[in-house]
Design a protein around this motif. Structure first.
Motif, mmCIF file in Angstrom:
data_model
loop_
_atom_site.group_PDB
_atom_site.id
_atom_site.type_symbol
_atom_site.label_atom_id
_atom_site.label_comp_id
_atom_site.label_asym_id
_atom_site.label_seq_id
_atom_site.Cartn_x
_atom_site.Cartn_y
_atom_site.Cartn_z
ATOM 1 N N THR A 8 0.788 -1.225 0.000
ATOM 2 C CA THR A 8 0.000 0.000 0.000
ATOM 3 C C THR A 8 0.828 1.288 0.000
ATOM 4 O O THR A 8 0.670 2.103 -0.906
ATOM 5 C CB THR A 8 -0.981 -0.005 1.199
ATOM 6 O OG1 THR A 8 -1.853 -1.142 1.068
ATOM 7 C CG2 THR A 8 -1.813 1.272 1.230
ATOM 8 N N PRO A 9 1.722 1.547 0.973
ATOM 9 C CA PRO A 9 2.372 2.865 1.039
ATOM 10 C C PRO A 9 3.551 3.001 0.085
ATOM 11 O O PRO A 9 3.904 2.076 -0.659
ATOM 12 C CB PRO A 9 2.835 2.932 2.500
ATOM 13 C CG PRO A 9 3.141 1.515 2.842
ATOM 14 C CD PRO A 9 2.122 0.690 2.105
ATOM 15 N N ASP A 10 4.178 4.184 0.122
ATOM 16 C CA ASP A 10 5.306 4.454 -0.760
ATOM 17 C C ASP A 10 6.480 3.510 -0.501
ATOM 18 O O ASP A 10 7.232 3.181 -1.418
ATOM 19 C CB ASP A 10 5.757 5.912 -0.652
ATOM 20 C CG ASP A 10 6.028 6.360 0.781
ATOM 21 O OD1 ASP A 10 5.794 5.579 1.721
ATOM 22 O OD2 ASP A 10 6.481 7.505 0.962
ATOM 23 N N THR A 31 -4.057 -3.802 -3.241
ATOM 24 C CA THR A 31 -3.739 -2.683 -2.361
ATOM 25 C C THR A 31 -5.000 -2.263 -1.618
ATOM 26 O O THR A 31 -6.105 -2.677 -1.971
ATOM 27 C CB THR A 31 -3.137 -1.516 -3.167
ATOM 28 O OG1 THR A 31 -2.627 -0.520 -2.276
ATOM 29 C CG2 THR A 31 -4.164 -0.874 -4.087
ATOM 30 N N GLN A 32 -4.832 -1.448 -0.587
ATOM 31 C CA GLN A 32 -5.973 -1.049 0.227
ATOM 32 C C GLN A 32 -6.930 -0.162 -0.571
ATOM 33 O O GLN A 32 -6.523 0.548 -1.490
ATOM 34 C CB GLN A 32 -5.498 -0.303 1.467
ATOM 35 C CG GLN A 32 -4.755 -1.184 2.465
ATOM 36 C CD GLN A 32 -5.674 -2.247 3.062
ATOM 37 O OE1 GLN A 32 -6.624 -1.940 3.763
ATOM 38 N NE2 GLN A 32 -5.382 -3.496 2.780
ATOM 39 N N ASP A 34 -9.247 2.859 -1.908
ATOM 40 C CA ASP A 34 -8.980 4.294 -1.978
ATOM 41 C C ASP A 34 -9.597 5.007 -0.774
ATOM 42 O O ASP A 34 -10.658 4.625 -0.281
ATOM 43 C CB ASP A 34 -9.571 4.884 -3.260
ATOM 44 C CG ASP A 34 -9.001 4.251 -4.502
ATOM 45 O OD1 ASP A 34 -7.845 3.788 -4.442
ATOM 46 O OD2 ASP A 34 -9.706 4.218 -5.534
ATOM 47 N N LYS A 35 -8.922 6.070 -0.339
ATOM 48 C CA LYS A 35 -9.417 6.843 0.799
ATOM 49 C C LYS A 35 -10.058 8.145 0.308
ATOM 50 O O LYS A 35 -9.477 8.858 -0.507
ATOM 51 C CB LYS A 35 -8.267 7.174 1.750
ATOM 52 C CG LYS A 35 -7.690 5.962 2.451
ATOM 53 C CD LYS A 35 -6.614 6.371 3.442
ATOM 54 C CE LYS A 35 -6.071 5.156 4.189
ATOM 55 N NZ LYS A 35 -5.013 5.531 5.159
ATOM 56 N N THR A 43 -8.022 9.534 -2.621
ATOM 57 C CA THR A 43 -6.567 9.404 -2.635
ATOM 58 C C THR A 43 -6.184 7.965 -2.945
ATOM 59 O O THR A 43 -6.626 7.046 -2.262
ATOM 60 C CB THR A 43 -5.977 9.810 -1.273
ATOM 61 O OG1 THR A 43 -6.326 11.165 -0.994
ATOM 62 C CG2 THR A 43 -4.458 9.681 -1.287
ATOM 63 N N TYR A 44 -5.400 7.754 -4.004
ATOM 64 C CA TYR A 44 -4.888 6.435 -4.330
ATOM 65 C C TYR A 44 -3.669 6.131 -3.463
ATOM 66 O O TYR A 44 -2.913 7.021 -3.093
ATOM 67 C CB TYR A 44 -4.453 6.356 -5.799
ATOM 68 C CG TYR A 44 -5.560 6.426 -6.812
ATOM 69 C CD1 TYR A 44 -6.902 6.393 -6.440
ATOM 70 C CD2 TYR A 44 -5.262 6.536 -8.161
ATOM 71 C CE1 TYR A 44 -7.911 6.451 -7.393
ATOM 72 C CE2 TYR A 44 -6.267 6.601 -9.129
ATOM 73 C CZ TYR A 44 -7.589 6.563 -8.734
ATOM 74 O OH TYR A 44 -8.574 6.631 -9.673
ATOM 75 N N SER A 45 -3.472 4.865 -3.170
ATOM 76 C CA SER A 45 -2.245 4.472 -2.485
ATOM 77 C C SER A 45 -1.064 4.636 -3.438
ATOM 78 O O SER A 45 -1.223 4.650 -4.669
ATOM 79 C CB SER A 45 -2.326 3.019 -2.012
ATOM 80 O OG SER A 45 -2.227 2.126 -3.110
ATOM 81 N N LYS A 48 -0.899 1.732 -5.811
ATOM 82 C CA LYS A 48 -1.848 1.808 -6.926
ATOM 83 C C LYS A 48 -1.328 2.747 -7.999
ATOM 84 O O LYS A 48 -1.413 2.445 -9.197
ATOM 85 C CB LYS A 48 -3.214 2.267 -6.428
ATOM 86 C CG LYS A 48 -4.259 2.351 -7.545
ATOM 87 C CD LYS A 48 -5.649 2.675 -7.011
ATOM 88 C CE LYS A 48 -6.662 2.758 -8.140
ATOM 89 N NZ LYS A 48 -8.041 3.004 -7.646
ATOM 90 N N GLN A 60 -8.658 -4.056 -5.183
ATOM 91 C CA GLN A 60 -8.722 -3.408 -3.877
ATOM 92 C C GLN A 60 -9.826 -4.001 -3.006
ATOM 93 O O GLN A 60 -10.784 -3.325 -2.645
ATOM 94 C CB GLN A 60 -8.927 -1.905 -4.050
ATOM 95 C CG GLN A 60 -7.771 -1.223 -4.777
ATOM 96 C CD GLN A 60 -8.011 0.245 -5.028
ATOM 97 O OE1 GLN A 60 -8.621 0.631 -6.024
ATOM 98 N NE2 GLN A 60 -7.538 1.080 -4.114
#
Length: 303
Positions: A8-10, A31-32, A34-35, A43-45, A48, A60
């Protein structure tokens, strides 16, 4: 190799980019979800974003434990699943789908610092060294057999975000080096020593307040380790400030919390071990992050 990537994260996106650059076939990315950011945008991970840039199919699922996700992974038919900071506990039957198994890139030298925040806790604890570990995944958190590790020193002034970036790159490099050993059967498998494992739980705002009665070195680590969130917070001359950069100063007999000097070099504050800490960079409440000299231009401190 045909690989399913889950992250998921950078930090995870760096490993995904490394796999693509190495020529592996990434058959899909989980991936998780979208938020939501506001009424009109989400916000895309980071993972993603990276996957879409390489035209890799993105999935997702809300949970990885349902039958739909199990079937998805079976249909993708990966030879190997690579998991990097995905954000969910994965069921064993899903981990068992690929013929080469499922592996995880973890930002510590296991069995030290299992859990959600290994990078930050290594800095908070004043460790001189850390690294990345690649392990076989099991249903227990970060407890699988270790395949490979790579070590690196932690700089005396290095912050958690700076170490995060270095470990992300190191993890991607180690991952690419490790996969051929899985394919040809030469990968090692070392069980973790359960008697010496440590845990790195999620950070909380309760960790933010600075207690000047603590040793200068401990506060210095607190400032470095609690970035980018929740940050070390202290009251300086009656104002609440987030602290971002510091260096350990000299000896002092002043009471902990006493401001010893405030000038272009920084704000020097007495700590509980007879040493001082020089604050170099901070952010006043409602203000911007800046060096101490700039802060003092707008908030002079009279001693």
């Amino acid at each position: 190799m045909r690989i399913l990537f889950m992250g998921t994260p950078d930090f995870a996106a760096v490993s995904l980019e490394a796999l693509v650059a190495a020529g592996h076939e990434v058959c899909g990315v989980l991936t998780q979800p979208d938020k939501p950011r506001n009424r009109n945008k989400v916000t895309y991970s980071a993972v993603k974003e990276a996957a879409l840039a390489h035209s890799i199919p993105v999935y997702q699922p809300i949970t990885a434990k349902d039958e739909a996700t199990q079937k998805l992974v079976e249909d993708l038919a990966p030879e190997l699943t690579v998991v990097v900071a995905y954000g969910q506990i994965l069921p064993q039957k899903l981990l068992d789908v690929p013929k080469y198994g499922s592996i995880n890139v973890h930002a510590s030298l296991l069995p030290k610092y299992r859990g959600a925040a290994p990078i930050q806790w290594a800095v908070l604890d004043g460790e001189a060294e850390t690294g990345v570990s690649i392990m076989y995944m099991t249903k227990r958190l970060d407890a699988g057999d270790v395949i490979s590790t790579a070590k690196t020193a932690i700089g005396a002034e290095e912050t958690a975000p700076e170490l995060w970036d270095r470990l992300a790159k190191l993890g991607g490099e180690l991952l690419v080096e490790t996969i051929p050993h899985l394919a040809n059967g030469t990968a090692s498998r070392t069980p973790q020593d359960e008697s010496v494992f440590t845990y790195a739980p999620m950070l909380t705002k309760a960790m933010s307040p600075v207690d000047w009665s603590r040793p200068a070195s401990a506060i210095h680590c607190q400032i470095r380790g609690l970035q980018p969130w929740p940050c070390a917070i202290a009251e300086i001359d009656g104002r609440s400030c987030k602290l971002f950069r510091s260096v350990i100063g000299g000896e002092t007999v002043a009471a902990p919390g006493t401001i010893l000097r405030a000038d272009k070099h920084g704000i020097e504050i007495a700590c509980g071990d007879g040493r001082s800490l020089l604050v170099l960079e901070l952010q006043g409440e409602g203000g911007k992050r800046m060096n101490a000299a700039s802060y003092l231009n707008g908030h002079p401190i009279r001693l």
